[in-house]
Write an enzyme that holds these catalytic residues in place. Structure first.
Site, PDB file in Angstrom:
ATOM      1  N   ASN A 209     118.657 149.946  60.691  1.00 19.84           N
ATOM      2  CA  ASN A 209     117.855 148.845  60.955  1.00 19.84           C
ATOM      3  C   ASN A 209     117.156 148.288  59.718  1.00 19.84           C
ATOM      4  O   ASN A 209     116.259 147.430  60.033  1.00 19.84           O
ATOM      5  CB  ASN A 209     116.785 149.203  62.237  1.00 19.84           C
ATOM      6  CG  ASN A 209     115.872 150.287  61.828  1.00 19.84           C
ATOM      7  OD1 ASN A 209     115.740 150.658  60.662  1.00 19.84           O
ATOM      8  ND2 ASN A 209     115.048 150.590  62.887  1.00 19.84           N
TER       9      ASN A 209
ATOM     10  N   ARG B 185     104.120 150.828  57.384  1.00 21.73           N
ATOM     11  CA  ARG B 185     103.370 151.390  58.386  1.00 21.73           C
ATOM     12  C   ARG B 185     102.056 151.186  58.422  1.00 21.73           C
ATOM     13  O   ARG B 185     101.215 150.876  57.453  1.00 21.73           O
ATOM     14  CB  ARG B 185     103.449 153.119  58.240  1.00 21.73           C
ATOM     15  CG  ARG B 185     104.669 153.885  58.490  1.00 21.73           C
ATOM     16  CD  ARG B 185     105.045 153.917  59.888  1.00 21.73           C
ATOM     17  NE  ARG B 185     106.314 154.512  60.217  1.00 21.73           N
ATOM     18  CZ  ARG B 185     107.498 154.023  60.747  1.00 21.73           C
ATOM     19  NH1 ARG B 185     107.445 152.502  60.487  1.00 21.73           N
ATOM     20  NH2 ARG B 185     108.578 154.540  61.022  1.00 21.73           N
TER      21      ARG B 185
ATOM     22  N   GLN C  76     100.138 153.678  67.804  1.00 22.30           N
ATOM     23  CA  GLN C  76     101.074 153.023  68.543  1.00 22.30           C
ATOM     24  C   GLN C  76     101.399 153.561  69.976  1.00 22.30           C
ATOM     25  O   GLN C  76     101.821 154.540  70.220  1.00 22.30           O
ATOM     26  CB  GLN C  76     102.579 152.852  68.093  1.00 22.30           C
ATOM     27  CG  GLN C  76     102.270 151.984  66.716  1.00 22.30           C
ATOM     28  CD  GLN C  76     103.708 151.414  66.182  1.00 22.30           C
ATOM     29  OE1 GLN C  76     103.485 150.694  65.048  1.00 22.30           O
ATOM     30  NE2 GLN C  76     104.738 151.810  66.489  1.00 22.30           N
TER      31      GLN C  76
ATOM     32  N   HIS D 249     105.586 146.518  67.302  1.00 21.22           N
ATOM     33  CA  HIS D 249     106.664 147.006  66.538  1.00 21.22           C
ATOM     34  C   HIS D 249     108.051 146.874  66.951  1.00 21.22           C
ATOM     35  O   HIS D 249     108.771 147.669  67.599  1.00 21.22           O
ATOM     36  CB  HIS D 249     106.396 148.720  66.375  1.00 21.22           C
ATOM     37  CG  HIS D 249     107.016 149.430  65.206  1.00 21.22           C
ATOM     38  ND1 HIS D 249     106.805 150.412  64.752  1.00 21.22           N
ATOM     39  CD2 HIS D 249     108.185 148.847  64.489  1.00 21.22           C
ATOM     40  CE1 HIS D 249     107.523 150.888  63.952  1.00 21.22           C
ATOM     41  NE2 HIS D 249     108.409 150.030  63.460  1.00 21.22           N
TER      42      HIS D 249
HETATM   43  P1  NDP Z   1     113.706 153.985  51.426  1.00 21.73           P
HETATM   44  O1  NDP Z   1     113.516 155.707  51.491  1.00 21.73           O
HETATM   45  O2  NDP Z   1     114.999 153.289  51.335  1.00 21.73           O
HETATM   46  O3  NDP Z   1     112.815 153.099  49.999  1.00 21.73           O
HETATM   47  C1  NDP Z   1     111.458 153.607  50.236  1.00 21.73           C
HETATM   48  C2  NDP Z   1     111.262 153.128  48.626  1.00 21.73           C
HETATM   49  O4  NDP Z   1     109.734 153.598  48.325  1.00 21.73           O
HETATM   50  C3  NDP Z   1     111.758 154.153  47.633  1.00 21.73           C
HETATM   51  O5  NDP Z   1     112.388 153.366  46.671  1.00 21.73           O
HETATM   52  C4  NDP Z   1     110.715 154.947  47.274  1.00 21.73           C
HETATM   53  O6  NDP Z   1     110.783 155.276  45.844  1.00 21.73           O
HETATM   54  C5  NDP Z   1     109.641 154.028  47.230  1.00 21.73           C
HETATM   55  N1  NDP Z   1     108.248 154.915  47.145  1.00 21.73           N
HETATM   56  C6  NDP Z   1     107.788 156.099  47.504  1.00 21.73           C
HETATM   57  N2  NDP Z   1     106.511 156.292  47.147  1.00 21.73           N
HETATM   58  C7  NDP Z   1     106.100 155.093  46.791  1.00 21.73           C
HETATM   59  C8  NDP Z   1     104.790 154.805  46.294  1.00 21.73           C
HETATM   60  N3  NDP Z   1     103.844 155.422  46.212  1.00 21.73           N
HETATM   61  N4  NDP Z   1     104.677 153.571  45.659  1.00 21.73           N
HETATM   62  C9  NDP Z   1     105.828 152.686  45.481  1.00 21.73           C
HETATM   63  N5  NDP Z   1     107.031 153.034  46.255  1.00 21.73           N
HETATM   64  C10 NDP Z   1     107.080 154.303  46.629  1.00 21.73           C
HETATM   65  O7  NDP Z   1     113.021 153.579  52.603  1.00 21.73           O
HETATM   66  P2  NDP Z   1     113.337 152.022  53.447  1.00 21.73           P
HETATM   67  O8  NDP Z   1     113.509 150.806  52.622  1.00 21.73           O
HETATM   68  O9  NDP Z   1     114.574 152.265  54.339  1.00 21.73           O
HETATM   69  O10 NDP Z   1     112.250 152.067  54.538  1.00 21.73           O
HETATM   70  C11 NDP Z   1     110.685 151.999  53.993  1.00 21.73           C
HETATM   71  C12 NDP Z   1     109.782 152.231  55.159  1.00 21.73           C
HETATM   72  O11 NDP Z   1     110.010 151.260  56.021  1.00 21.73           O
HETATM   73  C13 NDP Z   1     110.232 153.569  56.004  1.00 21.73           C
HETATM   74  O12 NDP Z   1     109.602 154.676  55.324  1.00 21.73           O
HETATM   75  C14 NDP Z   1     109.551 153.187  57.199  1.00 21.73           C
HETATM   76  O13 NDP Z   1     108.166 153.671  57.320  1.00 21.73           O
HETATM   77  C15 NDP Z   1     109.533 151.536  57.360  1.00 21.73           C
HETATM   78  N6  NDP Z   1     110.287 151.304  58.359  1.00 21.73           N
HETATM   79  C16 NDP Z   1     110.028 150.618  59.144  1.00 21.73           C
HETATM   80  C17 NDP Z   1     110.677 149.796  60.251  1.00 21.73           C
HETATM   81  C18 NDP Z   1     110.194 149.060  61.288  1.00 21.73           C
HETATM   82  O14 NDP Z   1     110.871 148.905  62.371  1.00 21.73           O
HETATM   83  N7  NDP Z   1     109.053 148.215  61.149  1.00 21.73           N
HETATM   84  C19 NDP Z   1     112.135 150.251  60.410  1.00 21.73           C
HETATM   85  C20 NDP Z   1     112.147 151.193  59.287  1.00 21.73           C
HETATM   86  C21 NDP Z   1     111.570 151.543  58.369  1.00 21.73           C
HETATM   87  P3  NDP Z   1     111.594 156.916  45.531  1.00 21.73           P
HETATM   88  O15 NDP Z   1     113.210 156.365  45.550  1.00 21.73           O
HETATM   89  O16 NDP Z   1     111.299 156.993  43.894  1.00 21.73           O
HETATM   90  O17 NDP Z   1     111.418 157.979  46.422  1.00 21.73           O
END
Ligand code: NDP
Length: 388
Positions: A147, A285, A314, A333
């Site tokens: 998603n 989140r 939630q 959400h």
């Molecule tokens: P990914 O794992 O693809 O991307 C997360 C990114 O965050 C990575 O590039 C990671 O870097 C980076 N990261 C980790 N820690 C930090 C930090 N402290 N500061 C800045 N960047 C950081 O996840 P997605 O893009 O798929 O999803 C992101 C989040 O979105 C999920 O964790 C989830 O909580 C949320 N989500 C929400 C949904 C909704 O319905 N609203 C649905 C799906 C997801 P690195 O590669 O170095 O680890």
């Protein structure tokens, strides 16, 4: 025979839909990173059907029945008297969605002595205590990428809704008014604004790609910098930390996972360093912010708007400050659970279950915890051992 407890959001208040707005959803075959969409051996649902609620059961009732397994589907998930808590002690599997999360706390995992698999139908497994899952040998898996684009689209929509003051203008129209000055006194063009993303992972990169044609100036920060050619292609400026990013932009969009490093990141102090009249969209989140600080910044005008779809807990209580704060464009959400997304993550859930029951490896990119440690995507996203 295994017992599965599936926790899903309640059916629509008017009952399960007899028909839908559209007859089909487009078929998507692959993701931008080259991975395929889920590949279960079969599906027992029509893509485009409402699967994420109790009656939908992720289209998996027949699958469990055919396998001779016990399936309990409930939306009653919170508190010691909930059906979830009652059914948990002898459950082998728990399936839940982040939209209506079955919080698998340390206590609940300790109680669930048979639990082998905690499966997130969707993305984001922070509702599972990952340390407890590691300790108890519980595999945690989710349907990576299922998603991500859905969330990216919602993010772009909410950025536009805030900047263009869409929701109050819509309200004037449906309430019989034509009060143009009232509609536009807070409306701006997105063009030319600085937009900064916290994290350029799967969702973040999709948002960057979708925003680029609006002729905005793009910025991001991430624990890992994008390859130089990707930065160049997207024309995006890297910032080494959140502090540097937020003071350089008009709009912040949050896409980082929830763990110790990001918990309550948007507190009063960080908000005070932003440009006056900034906007925040948070589809990551709710706990990455301090809710009262967000509400206060909207009241004072430090923030011009806040939108997103993630809250904590939630569902949030009726008196949650975000329900009534000014200039918000919050939704429940929902971004990652469009009918289109449901078809993908229901199929992905089935793919994971087929692997689990056949004793075959689950795709690495679906794994969060396996063999007592962070694994696959979990090892990348929740890099701190303090991940929650
Ligand atoms: P990914 O794992 O693809 O991307 C997360 C990114 O965050 C990575 O590039 C990671 O870097 C980076 N990261 C980790 N820690 C930090 C930090 N402290 N500061 C800045 N960047 C950081 O996840 P997605 O893009 O798929 O999803 C992101 C989040 O979105 C999920 O964790 C989830 O909580 C949320 N989500 C929400 C949904 C909704 O319905 N609203 C649905 C799906 C997801 P690195 O590669 O170095 O680890």
């Amino acid at each position: 025979m295994a017992k599965c407890v599936m926790v899903l959001y309640p059916d629509p208040v008017n009952g399960y839909p007899p028909r839908y707005a559209r007859d089909t959803v487009p078929a998507i075959n692959g993701y931008p990173d080259g991975n395929t969409v889920p590949t279960p051996s079969a599906i027992d649902f029509t893509p485009g059907a409402l699967l994420g609620c109790v009656s939908g059961a992720l289209g998996l009732r027949k699958f469990f029945e055919d396998g001779g397994h016990e399936l309990v589907v409930t939306s009653d998930k919170d508190g010691p008297d909930s059906e979830f808590e009652r059914e948990l002690p002898d459950a082998d599997l728990v399936i839940s969605q982040p939209f209506w999360p079955a919080y698998l706390t340390q206590e609940r995992i300790a109680k669930a002595r048979n639990l082998k698999l905690a499966l997130t139908a969707g993305i984001g497994s922070d509702h599972v205590d990952l340390d407890a899952a590691k300790q108890h040998g519980v595999t945690v898996a989710e349907v990576t990428y299922s998603n991500s684009i859905s969330v990216a689209e919602h993010t772009v929509m909410q950025i536009l809704a805030l900047v263009r003051n869409f929701i109050p203008s819509h309200r004037w129209a449906v309430e019989g008014g034509w009060n143009i000055a009232d509609c536009v006194e807070r409306a701006y063009d997105l063009e030319g604004m600085d937009v900064g993303l916290i994290a350029a992972g799967r969702i973040g990169r999709a948002v960057l790609r979708r925003l680029a044609p609006f002729d905005v100036k793009l910025h991001y920060t991430d624990t890992r910098r994008l390859p130089a050619e990707v930065e160049k292609q997207l024309d995006v400026t890297f910032h080494p930390d959140v502090e540097s990013l937020v003071k350089s932009v008009d709009i912040v969009s949050i896409h980082s996972p929830l763990y110790e490093a990001t918990r309550q990141m948007f507190n009063e102090k960080l908000l005070s360093t932003m440009r006056r009249g900034s906007y925040i969209v948070n589809t990551a989140r709710g706990e990455e912010t301090v809710p009262e600080a967000i509400a206060a910044a909207l009241h004072s005008g430090q923030l011009a708007g806040y939108a997103g779809d993630v809250w904590y807990p939630q569902p949030p209580p009726p008196d949650h400050p975000w329900r009534t704060m000014p200039n918000n464009a919050m939704t429940p959400h929902v971004s990652g659970t469009t009918l289109s997304a449901q078809a993908r993550y229901a199929a992905g859930t089935r793919e994971i279950l087929e692997c689990f029951f056949a004793g075959k490896p689950i795709r690495d990119e679906y794994l969060i915890v396996a063999g007592g440690k962070l694994a696959g995507t979990g090892a990348l996203s929740y890099q701190s051992s303090a991940a929650l």
